[in-house]
Structures are given as structure tokens and as C-alpha cells.
Design a protein around this motif. Structure first.
Motif, PDB file in Angstrom:
ATOM      1  N   GLY A   1       1.205  -1.047  -0.545  1.00  0.00           N
ATOM      2  CA  GLY A   1      -0.282  -0.157   0.098  1.00  0.00           C
ATOM      3  C   GLY A   1       0.605   0.843  -0.201  1.00  0.00           C
ATOM      4  O   GLY A   1       0.555   2.389  -0.556  1.00  0.00           O
TER       5      GLY A   1
ATOM      6  N   SER B   1      -3.501 -10.799  -0.204  1.00  0.00           N
ATOM      7  CA  SER B   1      -4.422 -11.078  -0.860  1.00  0.00           C
ATOM      8  C   SER B   1      -4.259 -10.647  -2.297  1.00  0.00           C
ATOM      9  O   SER B   1      -3.606 -10.389  -2.608  1.00  0.00           O
ATOM     10  N   ALA B   2      -5.226 -10.908  -3.454  1.00  0.00           N
ATOM     11  CA  ALA B   2      -4.943 -10.751  -4.857  1.00  0.00           C
ATOM     12  C   ALA B   2      -5.287  -9.258  -5.198  1.00  0.00           C
ATOM     13  O   ALA B   2      -4.556  -9.255  -6.265  1.00  0.00           O
ATOM     14  N   SER B   3      -5.846  -8.456  -4.699  1.00  0.00           N
ATOM     15  CA  SER B   3      -5.343  -7.071  -4.532  1.00  0.00           C
ATOM     16  C   SER B   3      -4.256  -6.367  -3.959  1.00  0.00           C
ATOM     17  O   SER B   3      -4.233  -5.637  -4.665  1.00  0.00           O
ATOM     18  N   ASP B   4      -3.947  -7.078  -3.204  1.00  0.00           N
ATOM     19  CA  ASP B   4      -2.681  -6.552  -2.673  1.00  0.00           C
ATOM     20  C   ASP B   4      -1.748  -6.560  -3.596  1.00  0.00           C
ATOM     21  O   ASP B   4      -0.549  -6.193  -3.985  1.00  0.00           O
ATOM     22  N   TRP B   5      -1.473  -7.998  -4.236  1.00  0.00           N
ATOM     23  CA  TRP B   5      -0.320  -8.489  -5.055  1.00  0.00           C
ATOM     24  C   TRP B   5      -0.458  -7.366  -6.616  1.00  0.00           C
ATOM     25  O   TRP B   5       0.699  -7.174  -6.852  1.00  0.00           O
ATOM     26  N   GLU B   6      -2.044  -6.818  -6.923  1.00  0.00           N
ATOM     27  CA  GLU B   6      -2.165  -5.863  -8.393  1.00  0.00           C
ATOM     28  C   GLU B   6      -1.151  -4.621  -7.383  1.00  0.00           C
ATOM     29  O   GLU B   6      -0.515  -4.381  -8.525  1.00  0.00           O
ATOM     30  N   THR B   7      -1.786  -4.383  -6.250  1.00  0.00           N
ATOM     31  CA  THR B   7      -1.427  -2.972  -6.309  1.00  0.00           C
ATOM     32  C   THR B   7       0.023  -3.148  -6.388  1.00  0.00           C
ATOM     33  O   THR B   7       0.873  -2.164  -6.370  1.00  0.00           O
TER      34      THR B   7
ATOM     35  N   ASN C   1       1.574  -0.551  -8.661  1.00  0.00           N
ATOM     36  CA  ASN C   1       1.415   1.416  -8.054  1.00  0.00           C
ATOM     37  C   ASN C   1       2.091   0.851  -6.925  1.00  0.00           C
ATOM     38  O   ASN C   1       1.984   1.574  -5.823  1.00  0.00           O
TER      39      ASN C   1
END
Length: 500
Positions: A199, A230-236, A240
Motif C-alpha cells: 500500500g 490477497s489478490a488485491s495486495d498483489w495487484e497493488t 502501484n
């Protein structure tokens, strides 16, 4: 020695014999673009397989006739090299130089999305040329690289570390390539103490071979941490998190390759001179949570560049310090490598920048690195400067890294030399909170900001008997004159004895 290492060694030996290659910088650069295209091919095959499992169709980035399996190493029905279709000699060189490179270099102009893989490919090949003169040499190299399996995570992991060694080897080739490589032991200690979190954005304004960004990625995706992402963490993390700029074309290509080979698919890293940006224009949205860097030092910037900074100076290191101060988010934290002279020099620009740093930021830690850390590239003594944007400085904790032997090219700094520092950084209650000279053999001490004179924040270890005295130019000149007078007096005395 591993099979992969053997293959890379064979490639370097083959390339050394090519008329278009002169030294480690060239063969590392040439291995890079070929490795990248093989990696990209395996990456796209993986993506296509994943899409099929989801009942979707993957849209390939590379045109079908220019994919690896169609030009580099086409196969027959038995999976062997289809010799009749495999270009070699002058045909292969002409194809690579005119068709393949022209196509890849156009990518950057054909997409408006800087985060897309297509844009990244165009950005890499914009600054690359094929230097391999012989098509027969290139054919040998292609056949060896074709045997590498980027779909195997173990093989990719090993290859990424072999690639790091290639980058390290570039430094001994002379030129300025040493600035691309910071010793892994230093980077690892800096990343562990800065402790980047998912993050947060991580920035390096002088990316080089991207050692800091790669180490931060590996730290954040270590086996213990990866299972909690999580999948969202990995994408971040992938899209980003990692930001930076690199001035030189070679450094940019090496850095992008290093990140991609280590698994950062879409780093936000661009080619450009960081110091050409006017830092007065930065807003909070442009800033970053974490800054990790080893900016170039010892250089001189022209007046036009200096005007981008509130305090004008031609010293690159002082311009970079101002840049990083402006690029740090509220509550953000930074660790940067600087030459030791920054800490004690007392000319107006140096003093004013250090005043702004101490009053506007919390300079909480300074690490004195031993001489020889950057051999064979540079003999300049360096320090790590830690600061955060959480108020003004009240006290500085110093740590003096003291390896048991003199550092040389063949006896470099090791992570074990940094371990005590990392341990004490994480456990402030174990530190030495005084600068008294009573603790023999102690490597750390603390100085209150009230005790700092003339913004001299150099690391003077009070526990060491021998201290280096940093004199102002005026005092140094006076001392030289005193010494000259004493020498002349001695000469006159000897002359009078000789001549009676």
C-alpha cells in the motif's frame, strides 16, 4: 556450478569473440534483450494458458510472426530446432536490426498507457540496439537461451540472481557502470530497516540497476509474507508500488530487465534526468511513502539545472538531497547513501540544506560505512542518511560499521557486517544512548541536536581512539602553511650543520 550458470557463462564466452562486443557492459546489455524476449514469450504463453482456464482468450502483445517461437527458435513437430526456418548469418542480423527492433521500438508510440506491458517494451527497446555483428554468433546465443525455462519459478529465481552477478561484473569493466550497482549487503540492510509495507509507494530517483526496488519487492513478497497477500495486495505491489527514474540509457535498460526478471511485471520507472524537474512544483500527490536510493555523487550540474532548486549548488549529491526531501510524503521515511563530505562540509549551500533537513525533517539515524564499500568503482567514503517527515530532528543515533578486515574488491562488505546495525535499529532499547567515551568497542552512540555545531553532523565515533579531523578549507590551508614553515626551519638547521 549450476546448469543455468554454465549456460550464461557459455553465452558470455561466445559474445566475447564477436566483433561487435567490447567488454562486459556490451555483452551484459546484449544478453539482456535476448533474455527479455524469451522471458516475454514464456510470460505470454502463461497468460494465454491462464485465460483458457477462465474461458477467455488472451490478447498477445507481440505479433504472431515476431514471437520467439516463430523467429528465434522455430520447432519442428518433434520439438527440435526447425533448421530450414531458423534464420542465421546475415539473414538473421538483417531481420533483427530492421524488422524486429523497428517493430519493438514503435511500441511506445502506439500506446498511451505508461503502465501497460506494451509501453514498457517500447521504452526498453527505444534505447537498445543489436550490437552482435555475426549472425552465427547470435544463432548460438539464441539456441542456448531457448533452453531456459522462464515458466519454472525455481529456474527464474536462479536466473535472476545470476543476472545480478552479470550487473555486478559490469563495474570491473571500467567506465561509469559501477554507479549502477550498490552492494547487496547495503541494500538488504537499508530495506530491512525501512520496512516497506503493501500500500506504500517506494521511490528511487537514481534507479541504476534497480537494486533497491528489487530488494524491496523480494522483502515484501518473501515466502512468509506472500501467503498472506490477497489478490488485491498483489495487484497493488505489481502496478502501484515501485517508482523511479534513471538518467542513462544503459542503466535504464539494465534496471528494467532486472526488475522484470525478479518478477516486477509493471514497474513505474522511466528514463530521464531527475534533476531537470523543478522541485517547487511537487505536490503531496506526487510524493512517496518510502525513498531508497544511492544517487550519483561527485558530479557537477550546470546553472540551468541548479535553478530547479531553492538552494543552488553544482554538487549533484546536494541537489538529490533537496529532491528527496521534496519527494517524501507526510509521515514518509527515507534512507539514502551519501558521500561523507555532505555531513561535514560547511560552505553556504551545504549548511543551508543541512539546516533545512534538520529543522524540517527528523534525521534520526546516520550509518558510517567503511572505506572500500564501493570498490572497484569508487574509493569515496560513504554514509547512509535516514530521515522521516515527522517533525524536526531532536537527536541522531549513529552507527559505525566496522568489518574485521579492510574491504577490497575481492573482500567486499558482507551482510553479517551490517547485522548488528539492523538489530539495534529494530530494538532502540538496546542502543547506546550517549556519546560518552566510556563504552569500549561500542559501535553506536547518540548525539543531541543541541550539541551539533555549524551543522557538522559527521560520524565521529567517540569510542574509537583515532578520530579523523575534518578541517575547514581555511584551517587546512593554515595547517599546511605551518607544516611548510616547520619543514623550512628543519632544512635551514640541517644546512647550517652541513656548512658549519
Amino acid at each position: 556450478m549450476s546448469d543455468i550458470q554454465n549456460k550464461i557463462d557459455r553465452i558470455t564466452d561466445i559474445l566475447r569473440r564477436d566483433d561487435g562486443i567490447s567488454g562486459a557492459m556490451h555483452y551484459t546489455e546484449q544478453i539482456s534483450w535476448i533474455l527479455f524476449l524469451k522471458f516475454l514469450n514464456d510470460f505470454e504463453i502463461n497468460k494465454a494458458d491462464e485465460a483458457i482456464l477462465k474461458g477467455k482468450e488472451y490478447e498477445y502483445v507481440i505479433r504472431k510472426d515476431l514471437r520467439w517461437e516463430n523467429w528465434a527458435c522455430p520447432k519442428d513437430e518433434n520439438g527440435k530446432l526447425y533448421v530450414k526456418r531458423a534464420l542465421t548469418g546475415s539473414d538473421l542480423i538483417e531481420f533483427v536490426n530492421k524488422t524486429l527492433f523497428d517493430y519493438l521500438q514503435e511500441f511506445k508510440n502506439n500506446t498511451n498507457d505508461p503502465k501497460s506491458i506494451k509501453y514498457k517494451i517500447g521504452a526498453i527497446f527505444e534505447f537498445l540496439d543489436n550490437r552482435i555483428a555475426s549472425g552465427h554468433t547470435l544463432r548460438e546465443v539464441l539456441d542456448i537461451i531457448d533452453s531456459l525455462d522462464f515458466q519454472s519459478s525455481d529456474e527464474l529465481f536462479e536466473l535472476s540472481h545470476i543476472y545480478e552477478n552479470l550487473l555486478k561484473g559490469m563495474g570491473s569493466d571500467g567506465g561509469n557502470s559501477g554507479e549502477f550497482y550498490t552492494p547487496r549487503a547495503i541494500i538488504k540492510a537499508m530495506v530491512e530497516t525501512i520496512d516497506p509495507q503493501v500500500g506504500e509507494t517506494i521511490y528511487d530517483g537514481a534507479v541504476g540497476s534497480a537494486g533497491f526496488l528489487v530488494e524491496a519487492f523480494e522483502f515484501m513478497t518473501s515466502p512468509q509474507k506472500k501467503e498472506k497477500l490477497s489478490a488485491s495486495d498483489w495487484e497493488t505491489i505489481q502496478t502501484n508500488t515501485f517508482y523511479g527514474q534513471e538518467k542513462t540509457s544503459l542503466g535504464y535498460v539494465m534496471g528494467m530487465m532486472n526488475m522484470i526478471l525478479h518478477g516486477i511485471e509493471s514497474p513505474n520507472v522511466y528514463k530521464g534526468n531527475t534533476l531537470t524537474q523543478n522541485i517547487r512544483d511537487y505536490q503531496e500527490k506526487d510524493r512517496h511513502n518510502v525513498i531508497l536510493a544511492n544517487p550519483p555523487f561527485g558530479g557537477k550540474e550546470k546553472t540551468q539545472i541548479q535553478q530547479n532548486f531553492p538552494i543552488e549548488t553544482n554538487a549533484t549529491e546536494m541537489l538529490f538531497i533537496q529532491h528527496f526531501m521534496k519527494m517524501l510524503k507526510l509521515e514518509g521515511r527515507a534512507a539514502i547513501v551519501i558521500p561523507e563530505g555532505v555531513l561535514f562540509q560547511a560552505n553556504n549551500a551545504f549548511k543551508k540544506i543541512k539546516q533545512d533537513l534538520l529543522e524540517g525533517f527528523n534525521v534520526h539515524t546516520i550509518v558510517s560505512l567503511p572505506s572500500g564499500v564501493f570498490l572497484p568503482y569508487s574509493g569515496v567514503k560513504t554514509n547512509i542518511l535516514y530521515f522521516d517527515r515527522k517533525g524536526a530532528t531532536s537527536k541522531i543515533w549513529y552507527y559505525d560499521v566496522t568489518p574485521p578486515y579492510k574491504l577490497t574488491k575481492n573482500k567486499p562488505i558482507a551482510y553479517e557486517h551490517m547485522q548488528e546495525f539492523v538489530e539495534l535499529f529494530k530494538n532502540p532499547n538496546k542502543r547506546n544512548h550517549t556519546n560518552a567515551k566510556t563504552v569500549e568497542g561500542c559501535n553506536d552512540w547518540t548525539v543531541s541536536v543541541e550539541d551539533i555545531v555549524d551543522y557538522d553532523i559527521s560520524a565521529k565515533n567517540p569510542h574509537k581512539v583515532v578520530e579523523v579531523e575534518h578541517l575547514t578549507p581555511t584551517k587546512l590551508l593554515s595547517k599546511i602553511r605551518d607544516n611548510e614553515k616547520k619543514i623550512n626551519d628543519f632544512i635551514n638547521q640541517i644546512a647550517s650543520l652541513i656548512h658549519g
